[in-house]
Design a protein around this motif. Sequence first.
Motif, PDB file in Angstrom:
ATOM      1  N   GLN A  52      -5.695  20.508  12.312  1.00  0.00           N
ATOM      2  CA  GLN A  52      -4.467  19.625  12.209  1.00  0.00           C
ATOM      3  C   GLN A  52      -4.250  18.984  11.059  1.00  0.00           C
ATOM      4  OE1 GLN A  52      -6.189  16.628  15.274  1.00  0.00           O
ATOM      5  NE2 GLN A  52      -5.181  17.893  16.772  1.00  0.00           N
ATOM      6  N   TYR A 112       0.843  -1.200  -0.014  1.00  0.00           N
ATOM      7  CA  TYR A 112       0.072   0.022  -0.200  1.00  0.00           C
ATOM      8  C   TYR A 112       0.860   1.294  -0.036  1.00  0.00           C
ATOM      9  CZ  TYR A 112      -3.781   3.285   0.778  1.00  0.00           C
ATOM     10  OH  TYR A 112      -4.494   4.471   0.642  1.00  0.00           O
ATOM     11  N   LEU A 165      -6.569  15.543   4.648  1.00  0.00           N
ATOM     12  CA  LEU A 165      -7.774  16.229   3.828  1.00  0.00           C
ATOM     13  C   LEU A 165      -8.299  14.951   3.332  1.00  0.00           C
ATOM     14  CD1 LEU A 165      -6.147  19.277   2.095  1.00  0.00           C
ATOM     15  CD2 LEU A 165      -7.573  19.241   4.175  1.00  0.00           C
ATOM     16  N   THR A 166      -7.605  14.189   2.719  1.00  0.00           N
ATOM     17  CA  THR A 166      -8.672  12.923   2.034  1.00  0.00           C
ATOM     18  C   THR A 166      -9.307  12.076   2.984  1.00  0.00           C
ATOM     19  OG1 THR A 166      -6.437  11.630   2.124  1.00  0.00           O
ATOM     20  CG2 THR A 166      -6.836  12.867  -0.047  1.00  0.00           C
ATOM     21  N   MET A 170      -6.014   8.460  16.557  1.00  0.00           N
ATOM     22  CA  MET A 170      -6.966   8.067  16.037  1.00  0.00           C
ATOM     23  C   MET A 170      -7.123   8.373  14.676  1.00  0.00           C
ATOM     24  SD  MET A 170      -9.337  10.701  16.358  1.00  0.00           S
ATOM     25  CE  MET A 170     -10.053  11.327  14.624  1.00  0.00           C
ATOM     26  N   HIS A 171      -6.410   9.329  14.278  1.00  0.00           N
ATOM     27  CA  HIS A 171      -6.463  10.302  12.911  1.00  0.00           C
ATOM     28  C   HIS A 171      -5.824   9.322  11.836  1.00  0.00           C
ATOM     29  CE1 HIS A 171      -7.168  13.411  15.493  1.00  0.00           C
ATOM     30  NE2 HIS A 171      -6.604  14.370  14.758  1.00  0.00           N
ATOM     31  N   TRP A 190      -1.999   7.407  -1.409  1.00  0.00           N
ATOM     32  CA  TRP A 190      -2.175   8.190  -2.647  1.00  0.00           C
ATOM     33  C   TRP A 190      -2.347   9.422  -2.786  1.00  0.00           C
ATOM     34  CZ3 TRP A 190      -6.851  10.637  -3.423  1.00  0.00           C
ATOM     35  CH2 TRP A 190      -7.657  10.538  -2.339  1.00  0.00           C
ATOM     36  N   PHE A 191      -2.034  10.290  -1.427  1.00  0.00           N
ATOM     37  CA  PHE A 191      -1.967  11.492  -1.333  1.00  0.00           C
ATOM     38  C   PHE A 191      -0.900  11.929  -0.337  1.00  0.00           C
ATOM     39  CE2 PHE A 191      -3.752  15.773  -0.484  1.00  0.00           C
ATOM     40  CZ  PHE A 191      -3.934  16.369  -1.705  1.00  0.00           C
ATOM     41  N   ALA A 249      -0.193  18.117   9.539  1.00  0.00           N
ATOM     42  CA  ALA A 249       0.154  17.083   8.764  1.00  0.00           C
ATOM     43  C   ALA A 249      -0.425  15.871   9.598  1.00  0.00           C
ATOM     44  CB  ALA A 249       1.485  16.794   8.355  1.00  0.00           C
ATOM     45  N   HIS A 250      -1.300  15.950  10.704  1.00  0.00           N
ATOM     46  CA  HIS A 250      -1.893  15.199  11.253  1.00  0.00           C
ATOM     47  C   HIS A 250      -3.388  14.606  10.995  1.00  0.00           C
ATOM     48  CE1 HIS A 250      -1.831  12.883  15.181  1.00  0.00           C
ATOM     49  NE2 HIS A 250      -2.756  13.373  15.564  1.00  0.00           N
ATOM     50  N   MET A 256      -4.028   8.729   8.613  1.00  0.00           N
ATOM     51  CA  MET A 256      -3.348   9.652   7.857  1.00  0.00           C
ATOM     52  C   MET A 256      -3.633   9.951   6.454  1.00  0.00           C
ATOM     53  SD  MET A 256       0.114   8.629   9.718  1.00  0.00           S
ATOM     54  CE  MET A 256      -0.399   6.913   9.595  1.00  0.00           C
ATOM     55  N   GLU A 257      -3.031  11.196   6.025  1.00  0.00           N
ATOM     56  CA  GLU A 257      -3.305  11.642   4.454  1.00  0.00           C
ATOM     57  C   GLU A 257      -3.148  10.504   3.756  1.00  0.00           C
ATOM     58  OE1 GLU A 257      -5.041  13.450   2.994  1.00  0.00           O
ATOM     59  OE2 GLU A 257      -3.777  15.524   3.097  1.00  0.00           O
ATOM     60  N   GLY A 258      -4.069  10.185   2.844  1.00  0.00           N
ATOM     61  CA  GLY A 258      -3.670   9.207   1.792  1.00  0.00           C
ATOM     62  C   GLY A 258      -3.876   7.628   2.285  1.00  0.00           C
ATOM     63  N   PHE A 259      -4.041   7.388   3.308  1.00  0.00           N
ATOM     64  CA  PHE A 259      -4.198   6.270   4.008  1.00  0.00           C
ATOM     65  C   PHE A 259      -5.583   5.485   3.710  1.00  0.00           C
ATOM     66  CE2 PHE A 259       0.129   6.238   5.186  1.00  0.00           C
ATOM     67  CZ  PHE A 259       0.590   5.287   5.243  1.00  0.00           C
ATOM     68  N   LEU A 260      -6.485   6.073   3.338  1.00  0.00           N
ATOM     69  CA  LEU A 260      -7.689   5.247   2.964  1.00  0.00           C
ATOM     70  C   LEU A 260      -7.978   5.398   1.349  1.00  0.00           C
ATOM     71  CD1 LEU A 260     -10.765   6.419   5.321  1.00  0.00           C
ATOM     72  CD2 LEU A 260      -9.432   4.254   5.092  1.00  0.00           C
TER      73      LEU A 260
END
Lengths: 95, 227
Positions: B96, A45, B105-106, B1-2, A48-49, B101-102, B4-8
């Motif tokens: 955040q 993985y 946006l995505t 719990m956040h 992607w951003f 960077a916590h 991270m960016e791009g991780f979904l």
Amino acid sequence: MKTPIIFLLILVVLLVPFIINENAEWGGADAQAEVAISEFTGGTYEPWFSPIWEPPSGEIESLLFSLQAALGAIIVGYFIGYHKGKNSVEEVQAR
Amino acid sequence: MHIMEGFLPGPWWYLWFVFSVPVVGYGLWRMKKVVEENPNVKILLALAGAFVFVLSSLKLPSVTGSCSHPTGTGLSVILFGPSVTALLSSIVLLYQALLLAHGGLTTWGANVASMGILGPLVGWLVFIASRKVNLNMNLAVFLTAAVADLATYVVTSIQLAVAFPAATGGVLTSFKAFFVIFAVTQVPLAIVEGLVTVVIFKYLVELRSDLLVHMNVIKPAEEVSTE
């Protein structure tokens, strides 16, 4: 329950981890989740951003975290102080 | 719990947006309405938002040897319900994501869903149930805040598990792994969050019980007794 006792309890709950887990790394749970994701996907993985801006160093990051806490704390403190003062003035005037 | 960016990956990141955006919008409408009805409530709104700001910035150590942060949403959900809490959390999560960077946006939609909507919703149900059975007010506040905090992390674990099912064992196996990372770590933090929320709520009852009665958070008889 009296407020000082509550603060004491909070302190105890926060100190217990250091006693039972002396040599822990105290890393973020978020980073551990990242490791788990890479395990489940066999390391394939790729996020992607990427964040559009990152704090340039750990120091700057902690500065911005502190700023967040400070902004909140100012308002909480203002609320408590303002109303305590107001209430005691009203008490004096009511006499 | 956040998360991270791009991780979904898709479709998850946008499904969570579809879920969260309307709730935040409704929260905005609710907030306007509450303030129109009684402008004095503004100060409580500021307090609830500030509380989320403070608590979600504190990364605390846990018995598992790692660190995580409380959410601070318990107070807000007691005062204003889940939709306004979603709005307040969405602002914190944006701060955040952009400055620290916590989170990201995505993943903002998914993080608003866990920290702003579903966690607080579970806490809110606990609060309503506690009031129904006439539980001591402080205990009700403690349980609400602690459960909202913990439920947030359970939701995060589910969100990651469905997006990243394990090759063997599937969603359930990954859920267990994420649950241990997030929810187990969170237990002592949820207790701390519950206790801190009790402290601030005691101040509220002491200082502005009139507003709490007006908002139907407490009954008039409870104005004086905070113990």
